[in-house]
Scaffold this motif. Structure first.
Motif, PDB file in Angstrom:
ATOM      1  N   THR A 146      21.738  20.619   0.067  1.00  0.00           N
ATOM      2  CA  THR A 146      20.389  20.337   0.534  1.00  0.00           C
ATOM      3  C   THR A 146      20.202  21.059   1.858  1.00  0.00           C
ATOM      4  N   THR A 147      19.122  21.802   1.966  1.00  0.00           N
ATOM      5  CA  THR A 147      18.851  22.571   3.181  1.00  0.00           C
ATOM      6  C   THR A 147      17.629  21.977   3.869  1.00  0.00           C
ATOM      7  N   PHE A 148      17.812  21.566   5.100  1.00  0.00           N
ATOM      8  CA  PHE A 148      16.714  21.010   5.883  1.00  0.00           C
ATOM      9  C   PHE A 148      15.895  22.157   6.467  1.00  0.00           C
ATOM     10  N   THR A 149      14.625  22.148   6.176  1.00  0.00           N
ATOM     11  CA  THR A 149      13.779  23.281   6.550  1.00  0.00           C
ATOM     12  C   THR A 149      12.383  22.780   6.895  1.00  0.00           C
ATOM     13  N   ASN A 150      11.467  23.719   7.119  1.00  0.00           N
ATOM     14  CA  ASN A 150      10.130  23.323   7.562  1.00  0.00           C
ATOM     15  C   ASN A 150       9.208  23.028   6.382  1.00  0.00           C
ATOM     16  N   ARG A 151       8.040  22.495   6.702  1.00  0.00           N
ATOM     17  CA  ARG A 151       7.102  22.061   5.663  1.00  0.00           C
ATOM     18  C   ARG A 151       6.581  23.214   4.822  1.00  0.00           C
ATOM     19  N   ILE A 152       6.445  24.391   5.438  1.00  0.00           N
ATOM     20  CA  ILE A 152       5.908  25.533   4.696  1.00  0.00           C
ATOM     21  C   ILE A 152       6.849  25.916   3.562  1.00  0.00           C
ATOM     22  N   ILE A 153       8.139  26.023   3.871  1.00  0.00           N
ATOM     23  CA  ILE A 153       9.111  26.388   2.837  1.00  0.00           C
ATOM     24  C   ILE A 153       9.214  25.285   1.799  1.00  0.00           C
ATOM     25  N   ARG A 154       9.235  24.037   2.242  1.00  0.00           N
ATOM     26  CA  ARG A 154       9.277  22.943   1.266  1.00  0.00           C
ATOM     27  C   ARG A 154       8.057  22.978   0.355  1.00  0.00           C
ATOM     28  N   PHE A 155       6.910  23.374   0.910  1.00  0.00           N
ATOM     29  CA  PHE A 155       5.686  23.412   0.106  1.00  0.00           C
ATOM     30  C   PHE A 155       5.751  24.504  -0.952  1.00  0.00           C
ATOM     31  N   ILE A 156       6.040  25.738  -0.545  1.00  0.00           N
ATOM     32  CA  ILE A 156       6.020  26.830  -1.523  1.00  0.00           C
ATOM     33  C   ILE A 156       7.204  26.758  -2.476  1.00  0.00           C
ATOM     34  N   ALA A 157       8.263  26.028  -2.088  1.00  0.00           N
ATOM     35  CA  ALA A 157       9.432  25.857  -2.961  1.00  0.00           C
ATOM     36  C   ALA A 157       9.364  24.547  -3.732  1.00  0.00           C
ATOM     37  N   TRP A 158       8.234  23.891  -3.716  1.00  0.00           N
ATOM     38  CA  TRP A 158       8.023  22.664  -4.484  1.00  0.00           C
ATOM     39  C   TRP A 158       9.127  21.631  -4.225  1.00  0.00           C
ATOM     40  N   ASN A 159       9.478  21.488  -2.950  1.00  0.00           N
ATOM     41  CA  ASN A 159      10.459  20.505  -2.471  1.00  0.00           C
ATOM     42  C   ASN A 159      11.879  20.740  -2.973  1.00  0.00           C
ATOM     43  N   MET A 160      12.170  21.896  -3.537  1.00  0.00           N
ATOM     44  CA  MET A 160      13.511  22.147  -4.047  1.00  0.00           C
ATOM     45  C   MET A 160      14.574  22.387  -2.979  1.00  0.00           C
ATOM     46  N   PRO A 161      14.220  22.556  -1.684  1.00  0.00           N
ATOM     47  CA  PRO A 161      15.302  22.506  -0.690  1.00  0.00           C
ATOM     48  C   PRO A 161      16.071  21.178  -0.729  1.00  0.00           C
ATOM     49  N   TYR A 162      15.437  20.122  -1.272  1.00  0.00           N
ATOM     50  CA  TYR A 162      16.161  18.873  -1.550  1.00  0.00           C
ATOM     51  C   TYR A 162      16.930  19.075  -2.855  1.00  0.00           C
TER      52      TYR A 162
END
Length: 299
Positions: free
Chosen positions: A238-254
């Motif tokens: 799991t990579t903790f990142t900013n809202r922009i990346i979480r948004f365009i990656a559809w929350n898959m950093p989780y």
């Protein structure tokens, strides 16, 4: 931090928690798709119209296009929308735009989930993760991806695909899908050539080529340098990142959360994260830090 198996986490959830976490809705995905897709259309229109400094828009356009892969990824799980048709439509359109046929990808990806980070059985490891600086550069360039997907489409279209993870009953669908995709790509190329138009090149093809290294960099962080064990809380990062990346990656950093409980829709992964946070074995504070660690590991 105690390292317990993801199955123990799920078994420990109450029936109410499981029902809440796995409940599917159409609304959250429709909103996100409207924004993500709307940005692609808006940037594409600006590029097509040749607005001042339009060429600066090619990179963000490409990043937005290639990150439709994360929508495809969720759509094959059929968790993006509650409505089945919307999941299938999202998979088809996003798969077409990122050059990955969704029927084939569903079987590939489900095999990856069954055998996550198993060197012998995970199809994602058929091509080993980079071990040298040269391999790392080649991976990030996207050249290996484009070559691989061209091979998948052509081999499957010829009916010569032998992927063990595709069941016999599905091989006909995989073949017809590859043929339809190739026919559509060739038709679009022929129409563009006949019209003397480079529009699709500037708003889709070139952006996808330029944006692909950013998707490769993102995807590399999901499992690289993780131990080859069965516990999804250890073999996935799991990579903790900013809202922009979480948004365009559809929350898959989780991503460890997703692997631990794939039935959880993308918009509920932050909630599931609260249940597993203390047991995540491999995390990173940002993608830059991950790649620094990756570079330090190379020969």
């Amino acid at each position: 931090m105690s390292q317990i198996d993801h199955r123990v986490i799920i078994a420990g959830l109450s029936a109410a928690d499981r029902a809440d976490l796995t409940g599917r809705e159409d609304g959250p995905a429709l909103v996100r798709l409207a924004v993500h897709g709307g940005l692609i259309v808006a940037l594409g229109a600006a590029i097509a119209l040749g607005v001042p400094l339009w060429w600066l828009l090619i990179l963000p356009q490409g990043i937005l296009i290639v990150f439709l892969f994360t929508l495809l990824h969720e759509a094959v799980h059929e968790t993006v929308f509650k409505t089945g048709f919307l999941n299938r439509a999202a998979a088809l359109v996003s798969g077409f735009l990122v050059f990955i046929p969704p029927v084939w990808f569903r079987y590939f990806h489900f095999a990856h989930h069954r055998h996550t980070h198993d060197p012998e059985r995970d199809p994602e490891l058929a091509s080993p993760k980079p071990a040298t600086l040269w391999q790392y550069a080649g991976y990030l360039s996207g050249v290996l991806f484009w070559r691989s997907m061209a091979t998948v489409l052509i081999v499957n279209a010829l009916g010569r695909g032998g992927d063990a993870y595709v069941p016999d009953k599905a091989r006909g669908r995989v073949v017809s899908e590859a043929r339809r995709f190739l026919a559509a790509y060739m038709a679009l190329a022929a129409i563009s050539a006949a019209a003397g138009s480079a529009l699709l090149f500037w708003v889709w093809v070139l952006p996808a080529l330029i944006g692909q290294p950013f998707l490769r960099a993102y995807l590399l962080a999901e499992h690289a340098l993780c131990p080859h064990v069965a516990n999804m809380l250890e073999n996935t990062r799991t990579t903790f990142t900013n809202r922009i990346i979480r948004f365009i990656a559809w929350n898959m950093p989780y991503h460890a959360e997703h692997h631990a409980y794939p039935a959880v829709p993308f918009h509920k992964l932050p909630r599931f994260h609260d249940h597993v946070r203390a047991h995540l074995a491999v995390t990173e504070n940002g993608y830059v830090r991950f790649h620094r660690r990756m570079l330090a590991s190379l020969e």
